[in-house]
Design an enzyme around this catalytic site. Structure first.
Site, PDB file in Angstrom:
ATOM      1  N   LYS A   1       0.859  -1.285   0.033  1.00  0.00           N
ATOM      2  CA  LYS A   1       0.047  -0.115  -0.081  1.00  0.00           C
ATOM      3  C   LYS A   1       1.030   1.290   0.036  1.00  0.00           C
ATOM      4  O   LYS A   1       1.918   1.209   0.339  1.00  0.00           O
ATOM      5  CB  LYS A   1      -0.800   0.047   1.381  1.00  0.00           C
ATOM      6  CG  LYS A   1      -1.748  -0.925   1.171  1.00  0.00           C
ATOM      7  CD  LYS A   1      -2.785  -0.743   2.665  1.00  0.00           C
ATOM      8  CE  LYS A   1      -3.841  -1.827   2.509  1.00  0.00           C
ATOM      9  NZ  LYS A   1      -4.975  -1.672   1.560  1.00  0.00           N
TER      10      LYS A   1
ATOM     11  N   ARG B   1     -10.408 -11.589   1.895  1.00  0.00           N
ATOM     12  CA  ARG B   1     -11.239 -12.662   1.157  1.00  0.00           C
ATOM     13  C   ARG B   1     -10.403 -14.036   1.307  1.00  0.00           C
ATOM     14  O   ARG B   1     -10.976 -15.139   1.249  1.00  0.00           O
ATOM     15  CB  ARG B   1     -11.705 -12.324  -0.243  1.00  0.00           C
ATOM     16  CG  ARG B   1     -10.424 -12.136  -1.093  1.00  0.00           C
ATOM     17  CD  ARG B   1     -10.896 -11.290  -2.446  1.00  0.00           C
ATOM     18  NE  ARG B   1     -11.084  -9.917  -2.048  1.00  0.00           N
ATOM     19  CZ  ARG B   1     -11.205  -8.888  -3.014  1.00  0.00           C
ATOM     20  NH1 ARG B   1     -11.468  -9.245  -4.332  1.00  0.00           N
ATOM     21  NH2 ARG B   1     -11.155  -7.728  -2.763  1.00  0.00           N
TER      22      ARG B   1
HETATM   23  N1  BES Z   1      -8.198  -3.899   4.222  1.00  0.00           N
HETATM   24  C1  BES Z   1      -8.337  -3.478   2.979  1.00  0.00           C
HETATM   25  C2  BES Z   1      -9.673  -2.649   2.941  1.00  0.00           C
HETATM   26  C3  BES Z   1      -9.843  -1.344   3.546  1.00  0.00           C
HETATM   27  C4  BES Z   1      -9.506  -0.066   2.972  1.00  0.00           C
HETATM   28  C5  BES Z   1     -10.295  -1.271   4.988  1.00  0.00           C
HETATM   29  C6  BES Z   1      -9.602   0.928   3.703  1.00  0.00           C
HETATM   30  C7  BES Z   1     -10.573  -0.112   5.599  1.00  0.00           C
HETATM   31  C8  BES Z   1     -10.088   1.143   5.070  1.00  0.00           C
HETATM   32  C9  BES Z   1      -8.300  -4.635   2.037  1.00  0.00           C
HETATM   33  O1  BES Z   1      -7.403  -5.549   2.369  1.00  0.00           O
HETATM   34  C10 BES Z   1      -7.663  -4.121   0.850  1.00  0.00           C
HETATM   35  O2  BES Z   1      -6.736  -3.674   0.809  1.00  0.00           O
HETATM   36  N2  BES Z   1      -8.651  -4.000  -0.070  1.00  0.00           N
HETATM   37  C11 BES Z   1      -8.261  -3.472  -1.639  1.00  0.00           C
HETATM   38  C12 BES Z   1      -8.652  -4.662  -2.345  1.00  0.00           C
HETATM   39  C13 BES Z   1      -8.143  -4.320  -3.965  1.00  0.00           C
HETATM   40  C14 BES Z   1      -6.596  -4.780  -3.951  1.00  0.00           C
HETATM   41  C15 BES Z   1      -8.877  -5.209  -4.640  1.00  0.00           C
HETATM   42  C16 BES Z   1      -8.917  -2.499  -1.514  1.00  0.00           C
HETATM   43  O3  BES Z   1     -10.225  -2.001  -1.204  1.00  0.00           O
HETATM   44  O4  BES Z   1      -8.132  -1.434  -2.342  1.00  0.00           O
HETATM   45 MN    MN Z   2      -5.708  -5.521   1.792  1.00  0.00          MN
END
Ligand code: BES
Ligand code: MN
Ligand code: ZN
Length: 492
Positions: free
Chosen positions: A268, A342
């Site tokens: 990230k 997931r």
């Molecule tokens: N934990 C994150 C989602 C999230 C984002 C939770 C902001 C709380 C606040 C999740 O694991 C994630 O990183 N999701 C990605 C999915 C994408 C890579 C398809 C996302 O939402 O960007």
């Molecule tokens: Mn994630």
């Protein structure tokens, strides 16, 4: 741990209105009527209460709001809080009004003169929920002091106290969820999380902690693949509450417990990454709900399962492009290691069904940023394969004041998960990101099992105060799930 403000229900004592040195609250109705406590306050303040209700601005205050007189002449109190609340009021409105008082805190116990108001227990719960403070890591004067207590004075204290018993279990559960969710990742490691859950044996839950060897033996390879890059061992914790008929199929609550989500090799960006300490929020709500159910000795069988992992980059971490076989047997091409929730849930959902044959499943996860884009911080995304089950949840959430909004599922979304080399890929592209995430989960739900997926990324922890919580972890879901259990699984 954050302590709950102690609540006492006491027989009406008008004299304390003159002598109490903390805050004193009275209730006036929106049409300007007030009870004996209001009359006493009016006399002590030489008519201030009457002048308020007769003023032109009184009508604009609105039900559920308070007007504060600071250091009122004629009283020893630091403040007189005048709460505008009708006698006929829903439980939720009363709880919200109580939360307004809880927000004001004060260094000494708050005295609420509830008289014969029928929703005194709800007012007390609201005050208790809103008075939360996470002070664990504050050492100096900056500490936002916890409220020292609430004394509710009323005509029938025993009745309110009896009513408050099961309500205080909700507050205990929500505080547990909030503490877990607010805790930084260097403190709340997977092991520390499991230890805190294990302590719930003391309140009658059966708790099992499965370690990596056991998870490998069970075939939970997708779950384990998320934790490969971390020094913290992955764990699954199973919490069983057997308050219902012996042998009756349980409700299963399944939570994503990523104690920190760096994104893994699909790292990230730095900005805001610190918020990913809350990525175990789903597991936190499962834990808090199990605590509430046990404390109020719910007459239902409920099993909570949480997958505790840390998503870190390292030489041992899962790579984009890796293919992993799930416990179910389906293979997953991991396109993006940041879509890890997931991968944790799919094995956990499968395990829950194989082992417990549940009557229904609710999973909770801070699963996608896309749900925040869609619904903001007001509503969790609700996905379900069963309209009747889903509507029961939506009703429970509405009556507890927890925002929840149903989202669609469908084959066209599912098709976006097709992979060239495996049974599926773990991401479906930017469009409908929360829906394709839910579709991924549904592939691991057996056809006849009623299932609800709650994407709580927008509601688990927020950057502004809400009705019932200061900014930070909210505990969203504990009250709704507790009510779902009482409405659906405890009904005769
Ligand atoms: N934990 C994150 C989602 C999230 C984002 C939770 C902001 C709380 C606040 C999740 O694991 C994630 O990183 N999701 C990605 C999915 C994408 C890579 C398809 C996302 O939402 O960007
Ligand atoms: Mn994630
Ligand atoms: Zn995540």
């Amino acid at each position: 741990m954050s302590a709950l403000a102690p609540i006492r229900f006491l027989a009406t004592d008008l004299d304390i209105m003159e002598t109490a040195t903390g805050r004193v609250a009275i209730i006036v109705s929106p049409d300007g009527k007030f009870d004996v406590a209001g009359r006493r306050a009016n006399r002590l303040t030489r008519g201030a209460v009457a002048r308020l209700v007769e003023s032109d601005s009184f009508a604009k205050i609105g039900a559920g709001k308070t007007v504060t007189l600071a250091w009122p002449a004629g009283m020893a109190a630091e403040a007189l809080d005048i709460l505008v609340l009708p006698r006929q009021v829903s439980a939720l409105e009363a709880r919200k009004a109580g939360a307004m008082l809880g927000k004001l805190k004060g260094s000494k116990p708050l005295a609420i003169m509830a008289g014969s108001h029928r929703k005194a227990a709800e007012i007390a719960l609201g005050a208790q929920l809103r008075a939360y403070a996470f002070t664990e890591h504050k050492t100096g004067a900056d500490t936002d002091a916890e409220m020292s207590g609430v004394d509710v004075y009323l005509g029938k204290p025993e009745e309110a106290e009896a009513e408050f018993g099961p309500l205080s279990a909700i507050a205990e559960g929500a505080f547990f969820t909030r503490d877990l969710t607010n805790e930084p990742a260097n403190v709340l490691t997977t092991t520390e999380f499991a230890n805190r859950l294990d302590e719930m044996r003391e309140i009658g839950l059966e708790v099992e902690v499965l370690d990596e060897d056991e998870l490998a033996e069970l075939g939970m390879r997708t779950l384990l693949s998320v934790g490969h890059g971390s020094d913290s061992p992955s764990k699954v914790v199973v919490m069983q509450w057997k308050g219902g008929t012996e042998g009756e199929a349980p409700l299963a609550l399944v939570g994503k417990g990523v104690v920190f989500d760096t994104g893994g090799i699909s790292l990230k960006p730095a900005a805001g990454m610190e918020d990913m300490t809350m990525d175990m929020g789903g597991a936190g709500v499962v834990a808090g709900t199990m605590k509430a159910l046990a404390l109020r000795k719910a007459k239902a069988n409920v099993v909570g399962l949480v997958g505790l992992v840390e998503n870190m980059p390292s030489a041992r971490a899962t790579r984009p492009g890796d293919v992993v076989k799930s416990m179910k047997g389906d293979t997953v091409e991991i396109i993006n290691t940041d879509a890890e929730g997931r991968l944790v849930l799919c094995d956990l959902l499968w395990y829950a069904q194989e082992r417990f044959e549940p009557a229904g499943i609710v999973d909770l996860a801070t699963l996608t940023g896309a749900i925040i884009v869609g619904l903001g911080n007001e509503n969790a995304g609700v996905f379900s394969n069963d309209d009747a089950f889903c509507n029961k949840f939506l009703k429970a959430a509405a009556s507890e004041g927890e925002g929840a909004w149903r989202m669609p599922l469908g084959k066209a979304y599912d098709d976006l998960l097709k992979s060239n080399i495996a049974d599926m890929k773990n991401v479906g592209g930017r469009a409908g990101g929360s829906i394709t995430a839910a579709q991924f989960l549904q592939r691991f739900i057996k056809d006849d099992v009623p299932w609800i997926h709650l994407d709580i990324a927008g509601v688990a922890s927020v950057k502004a105060d809400t009705s019932f919580a200061p900014k930070g972890a909210t505990g969203w879901g504990v009250a709704a799930l507790n009510r779902l259990v009482s409405d659906v699984y405890e009904a005769e």
